[in-house]
Design an enzyme around this catalytic site. Structure first.
Site, short mmCIF file in Angstrom:
data_model
loop_
_atom_site.label_atom_id
_atom_site.label_comp_id
_atom_site.label_asym_id
_atom_site.label_seq_id
_atom_site.Cartn_x
_atom_site.Cartn_y
_atom_site.Cartn_z
N GLN A 126 0.83 -1.20 0.00
CA GLN A 126 0.00 0.00 0.00
C GLN A 126 0.87 1.25 0.00
O GLN A 126 1.53 1.55 0.99
CB GLN A 126 -0.89 -0.04 1.25
N GLY A 127 0.87 1.98 -1.12
CA GLY A 127 1.69 3.18 -1.22
C GLY A 127 0.89 4.44 -1.02
O GLY A 127 0.51 5.11 -1.98
N SER A 129 1.48 6.73 2.23
CA SER A 129 2.29 7.73 2.93
C SER A 129 3.52 8.13 2.14
O SER A 129 4.08 7.34 1.38
CB SER A 129 2.73 7.19 4.29
N SER A 161 4.74 -0.98 4.06
CA SER A 161 4.86 -2.31 4.64
C SER A 161 4.94 -3.35 3.53
O SER A 161 4.23 -3.23 2.52
CB SER A 161 3.64 -2.63 5.51
N GLU A 244 -9.60 -0.94 7.14
CA GLU A 244 -8.36 -1.13 7.87
C GLU A 244 -8.57 -0.83 9.36
O GLU A 244 -8.07 -1.54 10.23
CB GLU A 244 -7.26 -0.23 7.29
N SER A 380 -3.06 7.95 13.10
CA SER A 380 -2.57 7.87 14.49
C SER A 380 -3.72 8.06 15.48
O SER A 380 -4.82 8.48 15.10
CB SER A 380 -1.54 8.97 14.72
N GLU A 382 -4.02 10.33 17.61
CA GLU A 382 -4.42 11.75 17.63
C GLU A 382 -5.41 12.03 16.50
O GLU A 382 -6.41 12.72 16.70
CB GLU A 382 -3.20 12.67 17.49
#
Ligand SMILES: Cc1cc2nc3c(=O)[nH]c(=O)nc-3n(C[C@H](O)[C@H](O)[C@H](O)COP(=O)(O)OP(=O)(O)OC[C@H]3O[C@@H](n4cnc5c(N)ncnc54)[C@H](O)[C@@H]3O)c2cc1C
Lengths: 395, 378
Positions: A126-127, A129, A161, A244, A380, A382
């Protein structure tokens, strides 16, 4: 209101337990439960066993080769496979990309690519980020410039990943710089086995290799590899991230860790006493166990709503945040219960003769530090809280 | 009251800091981990600098004027992420030599440590994180004029580099009793000792140590026969105070590094530091570090006082520092995002070490119990 589980679902649970007991090679379960990585070959073996049963793509509908399970069945699968220590198959391909192709792909894409996932021929990564686009995903810079029937793609993906074991990557790329950032992003499928694609490993805490930097330079990608319309990636991305995050509960894996914690708590510690007599420890364990129950029933609630026709919305953020935190707490307890034997570096251990520490303890610390990523990736904690505040509380 | 370093400590601080700034960073540290000769060379340089002397008072050949001096060294070690075994060799091993030996023996053994020619490791306990000697895995039986020692510990910290082991062995009584444990100073290559080396998750060296009927003479006893566990208790308290210093150095570094990172990293068109939730997180990291630092200093300054008071303060400090260290380490990684979990940055390595420190010499649960028992008795 009713807490009971449908007879059919319960029967399926029994069937899964029975299946794992009879068909899951003990060596695979051992490795998975202690956190050792399976080789690609071992993954393929497990994939073949599941394929025979028709359970190799649990999220997919029947018409595409899946079992056609509803949300409850999928959760039961998640629980039972986690508890059994079943290795998670090529999850990016099956659980993330597969449903996207089924929902948004062209008939040609489905016909060509789904079978290749089913046969385990394609391993996708998965590209999303990039160096300047982490939490702020819409800031991504990878350019795809239209040239005849191709796009010419250039840019850098970060933290990808499994890129080191994958042959294909799906990327969010910028096809336009006009208008709102989100509107200029497209979802593109790219073959990694070609010049112009370079993968460099990034080692993470405890010496694990799971993420990479992927550089793409002047690579031609046919326009037919576009999923959805040009500039239409944002809705696809939300759909994918929703899946996800729901998986972020890690219910089955968490239940399996909790069982290991409970079991270790009953053993005699280095001071010669049963660890369960240590009231501080005993209380911490009970606390995480109740946290996990709360997470489990929250997940059930979200899915029960889904069953009655309500699509899972921003409330999956609750699950994502708690799933990660609970897994961190459980793996910390496991590490601490193992005392000094749980603090060794697995990559440095001598393997001549009797093991220095029991096999199942060797990876405890590495596993704990590896779990640190759970509250960072996939949005994240946050960012999840921002979503809860904005979209659920309207503040 | 004065919580500032005195002039001697200031000099020590500057000396260590200058040396480490010059000789140590993440890349050099990585190289040290795979190059024993380079590690040995660095150790010699540290000894030539006079660093080991900080753990020994003048009357035994060192230059320490306060039991808090090792804290100063370790605080700099923490900041610079140094994995060198000053803690095991000079602070804990050194303390056992000071209290367990006398006369020419003491002079000679300590001289070797100060000269950088001796590495020590304490083999006490069983599978726990070196928190006491009462339940040691070793036993010694009388043998002629001396003793024969047997037993196995899965992980002796600095056991890989030690030239001499300080072995705590049960010589009388039952496991769990303070009396009946004797300390032996044994050459690490003595007949009957086998070691297998590895590293702990925080990159510090360790070894499995097996003693199989190792014969030692009566002169190898440190302190008195059956009276070793109390010495270990004292030495570990010195170790804890120094390690609390290390944790503070590491935490202060993490706060600075995190503030700096969030000032420069931009997402959503603004530096991360502009998000108030992250400002508050960093403020909490600061609050945790400051309260932990107070207790860490109190522990270091209580070392030569009344033993019960020392133990109470050391346990209070260890529990507080461990809790704070875990929080600060966790948040430093969190605020660095993906960068925080990469081995390429020092942030994650600090986080690992701080978690290790939380467990080392007994975790929070252990020290809260010890603190509670002492408070109840007082
Ligand atoms: C092990 C691992 C595997 C990964 N796998 C993949 C993968 O396969 N594919 C892929 O595309 N990506 C992957 N990622 C990337 C991951 O999704 C990003 O790391 C994540 O989105 C965070 O981005 P960042 O690392 O740039 O941190 P940043 O976005 O720089 O964030 C740093 C800190 O600032 C906080 N922050 C940022 N914005 C705000 C805000 N508005 N308000 C409050 N706080 C904020 C964050 O929460 C975080 O604490 C992976 C990451 C890791 C660690």
């Amino acid at each position: 209101m009713d807490l009971s589980i449908d007879d059919k679902v319960q029967a399926l649970r029994e069937e899964m337990r029975d299946f794992f007991a009879k068909n899951l090679p003990p060596e695979f379960a051992r490795k998975t439960l202690i956190g050792e990585k399976l080789t690609k070959d071992e993954h393929k073996q497990w994939h073949a066993i599941l394929r025979e049963k028709g359970w190799h793509v649990p999220l997919w509908p029947k018409e595409h080769g899946g079992p056609g399970w509803g949300p409850m069945e999928r959760l039961i699968w998640e629980e039972e496979s986690g508890m059994a220590g079943a290795p998670r198959l090529n999850h990016v391909s099956q659980d993330l990309l597969g449903p996207v192709l089924i929902e948004f792909g062209t008939p040609e894409q489905k016909a060509e690519l789904l079978p290749r996932i089913l046969s385990s021929e394609d391993w996708w990564c998965q590209g999303f980020s990039e160096p300047q686009a982490g939490s702020d995903l819409a800031n991504l810079q990878m350019r795809a410039v239209r040239d005849g029937d191709d796009y010419i793609v250039t840019g850098t993906k970060l933290w990808t990943s499994y890129a080191h074991v994958s042959n294909k990557i799906f990327c969010l790329v910028r096809t336009s710089t006009d208008g709102p950032k989100q509107a200029g992003i497209s979802f593109l499928l790219i073959d990694m086995e070609q010049p112009g694609v370079t993968v460099s490993p990034i080692y993470s805490l405890g010496g694990m290799l799971s993420v990479n930097e992927v550089q793409i330079t002047d690579v031609r990608v046919p326009v037919t590899n576009l999923v959805g319309r040009e500039g239409g990636a944002w809705d696809i991305t939300k759909f994918l991230l929703g899946n996800e995050r729901l998986m972020g509960a890690w219910i089955g894996v968490n239940m399996s860790l909790a069982r290991q914690v409970r079991e270790r708590l009953g053993r005699v510690g280095a001071d010669g006493r049963k660890r369960s007599e240590n009231s501080v420890l005993a209380q911490r364990v009970a606390e995480v166990e109740t946290d996990l129950l709360a997470l489990r029933y929250t997940t059930y609630r979200v899915l029960a709503d889904e069953l009655s026709g309500k699509a899972p919305g921003p409330e999956v953020s609750v699950i994502k945040v708690r799933g990660g935190e609970i897994m961190q707490a459980l793996s910390e307890l496991l590490m601490e219960l193992a005392e000094i034997e749980g603090m060794v570096h697995p990559l440095s251990m001598p393997h001549d003769g009797v093991p220095v520490v029991p096999d199942e303890l060797e990876h405890m610390a590495q596993q704990f530090f590896d779990k640190r990523k759970l509250t960072i990736y996939g949005g994240s904690s946050e960012i999840q809280r921002n979503i809860i505040a904005r979209r659920l509380l309207n503040v | 009251m004065d919580f500032n370093y005195d002039d001697n400590q200031r000099m020590l601080f500057d000396m260590v800091d200058r040396f480490l700034t010059d000789k140590h960073d993440l890349a050099k540290r990585a190289k040290l981990l795979t190059d024993p000769a380079a590690e040995a060379a660095l150790w010699r340089e540290m000894a030539e600098l006079g660093l080991m002397g900080a753990a020994f008072p003048e009357e035994v050949g060192g230059f320490s004027t306060s039991p808090a001096d090792p804290y100063v060294v370790m605080e700099r070690f923490g900041r610079h992420l140094v994995t060198q075994p000053f803690l095991y060799t000079a602070v804990i091993g050194g303390r056992l030599l000071i209290e367990g030996l006398s006369g020419a023996d003491r002079e000679e053994e300590i001289g070797m440590v100060i000269a950088g020619e001796r590495q020590l490791a304490l083999a006490a306990g069983s599978a726990h994180m070196l928190r006491s000697a009462e339940d040691t895995a070793f036993a010694a039986v009388p043998d002629g004029n001396g003793w024969k020692i047997s037993g196995r510990m899965p992980a002796v910290l600095n056991g890989d580099r030690a030239d001499k082991l300080i072995v705590a062995a049960r010589t009388a009584g039952a496991s769990g009793e303070l009396a009946g444990v004797t300390l032996f100073l044994v050459a690490a290559d003595a007949a009957g000792i086998s070691r297998r080396n590895f590293r702990m998750i925080d990159a510090q060296g360790a070894a499995e140590v097996v003693l199989d009927g190792v014969a030692v003479g009566a002169e190898s006893v440190l302190g008195s026969v059956d009276g070793g566990a109390v010495l270990v208790e004292t030495a570990l308290d010195h170790g804890i105070a120094a390690t609390c210093g290390e944790a503070i150095g590491s935490m202060e570094y993490l706060i600075e590094a995190t503030a700096e990172y969030t000032r420069t990293r931009e997402q959503y068109g603004a530096p991360l530091a502009k998000f108030q939730v992250l400002q508050h997180r960093m403020a909490d990291m600061y609050i945790q570090t400051q309260t932990a630092k107070s207790m860490a200093l109190v522990a270091a300054l209580s070392l030569d006082g009344d033993p019960a008071e020392r133990m109470r303060m050391v346990s209070a400090a260890k529990a507080q520092v461990g809790r704070s260290a875990k929080y600060v380490g966790y948040q430093a990684v969190q605020l660095h995002g993906g960068m925080g979990v990469s081995e390429e940055l020092d942030i994650g390595h600090h986080y690992i070490r701080l978690n290790f420190i939380n467990q080392l010499f007994g975790d929070g649960a252990f020290h809260l119990r010890r603190f509670g028992a002492l408070a109840q008795a007082a």
